[in-house]
Scaffold this active site. Structure first.
Site, PDB file in Angstrom:
ATOM      1  N   ASP A  31       0.871  -1.163   0.000  1.00 10.64           N
ATOM      2  CA  ASP A  31       0.000   0.000   0.000  1.00 10.64           C
ATOM      3  C   ASP A  31       0.915   1.222   0.000  1.00 10.64           C
ATOM      4  O   ASP A  31       2.092   1.127   0.351  1.00 10.64           O
ATOM      5  CB  ASP A  31      -0.873  -0.041   1.258  1.00 10.64           C
ATOM      6  CG  ASP A  31      -1.607   1.259   1.505  1.00 10.64           C
ATOM      7  OD1 ASP A  31      -2.300   1.725   0.592  1.00 10.64           O
ATOM      8  OD2 ASP A  31      -1.478   1.805   2.613  1.00 10.64           O
ATOM      9  N   ASP A  33      -0.209   5.109   0.910  1.00 16.16           N
ATOM     10  CA  ASP A  33      -0.451   6.134   1.928  1.00 16.16           C
ATOM     11  C   ASP A  33      -0.391   5.550   3.342  1.00 16.16           C
ATOM     12  O   ASP A  33      -1.079   4.563   3.638  1.00 16.16           O
ATOM     13  CB  ASP A  33      -1.815   6.779   1.706  1.00 16.16           C
ATOM     14  CG  ASP A  33      -1.881   7.538   0.394  1.00 16.16           C
ATOM     15  OD1 ASP A  33      -2.051   8.758   0.434  1.00 16.16           O
ATOM     16  OD2 ASP A  33      -1.744   6.902  -0.671  1.00 16.16           O
TER      17      ASP A  33
END
Length: 241
Positions: A31, A33
């Protein structure tokens, strides 16, 4: 789920006995953020519109798993960005975005061990493309912000652009991208590592052979095989030989 045990301070394991060999894996999916990078980009863009608190509250609820429809929550947040100049995205990237501690070390160690690297994000291509280039990642999947105007007058419309694979990269799309990449590489999903922090990372983490939560929301920590709660991403390497 098996009982968690503390391997070292701030490093919790579930159903896992180290040492691991990185070379036994062929893919690592991150991922972006709050995982690879230190911010939620949508919240920082919203700051330019004076709406950071409003957008950040929705982001937090979505990451905690309190909003069932991630796509709707993202559309709601992006709509609040309408009129923000594209120059604000450059400012976020240049002035606020940093790689999280240990991110580059972990990526380089995985690349050295022969793993392919994948970035799957509910965020935006403006940032994922730059992180891909910076870390020399193999592939990315994320969302495209629609822009109108030209040059210095470019502004966000408050909408996203559909892509050939679909409309929005949510949890289901992250999982699909991980499985599709495994298929393309001719490997089992058990040979993949998935690293994330929010509820929309759980589908891909559930599909991977090794799931890693990084300073994650409680629901994600509770389901991950490895939970890094203190220190940087490179702490995963403490489990390898």
């Amino acid at each position: 789920m098996s009982t968690p045990r503390q391997f070292a301070p701030g490093l919790t394991l579930r159903g896992l006995t180290p040492p691991l060999r990185l070379a036994d894996f062929k893919l690592i999916a991150f991922d972006m953020d709050s995982t690879l990078i230190n911010i939620e980009c949508v919240d920082e863009i919203a700051d330019a519109a004076g709406r950071k608190a409003e957008v950040a509250a929705i982001t937090e609820a979505a990451m905690r798993g309190e909003i069932a429809d991630y796509k709707a929550s993202l559309r709601q947040r992006v709509a609040l960005l309408k009129g923000v100049p594209v120059s604000a995205l450059h400012e976020v990237y240049e002035q606020r975005l940093q790689l999280n501690p240990g991110a580059e070390t972990l990526v380089r160690a995985c690349q050295a061990a022969g793993l392919k690297t994948l970035l799957v994000s509910g965020g935006f291509t403006f940032f994922t493309d730059r992180i891909r280039n910076r870390l020399q990642l193999d592939d990315t999947r994320s969302n495209v912000l629609e822009v109108e105007g030209r040059g210095a007058d470019e502004r966000l419309t408050g909408r996203m652009v559909d892509q050939p694979w679909g409309d929005i990269c949510d949890g289901a799309e992250k999982r699909r991208m991980l499985l599709q990449t495994c298929e393309q590489l001719g490997i089992s999903s058990q040979q993949a590592i998935a690293v994330g922090d929010g509820a929309n990372d759980l589908p891909m983490m559930g599909a991977a052979g090794l799931s890693v939560a990084y300073h994650a929301k409680p629901a994600v920590r509770d389901q991950a095989m490895v939970s890094i709660d203190e220190g940087g991403l490179a702490r995963l390497l403490e489990l390898t030989e």
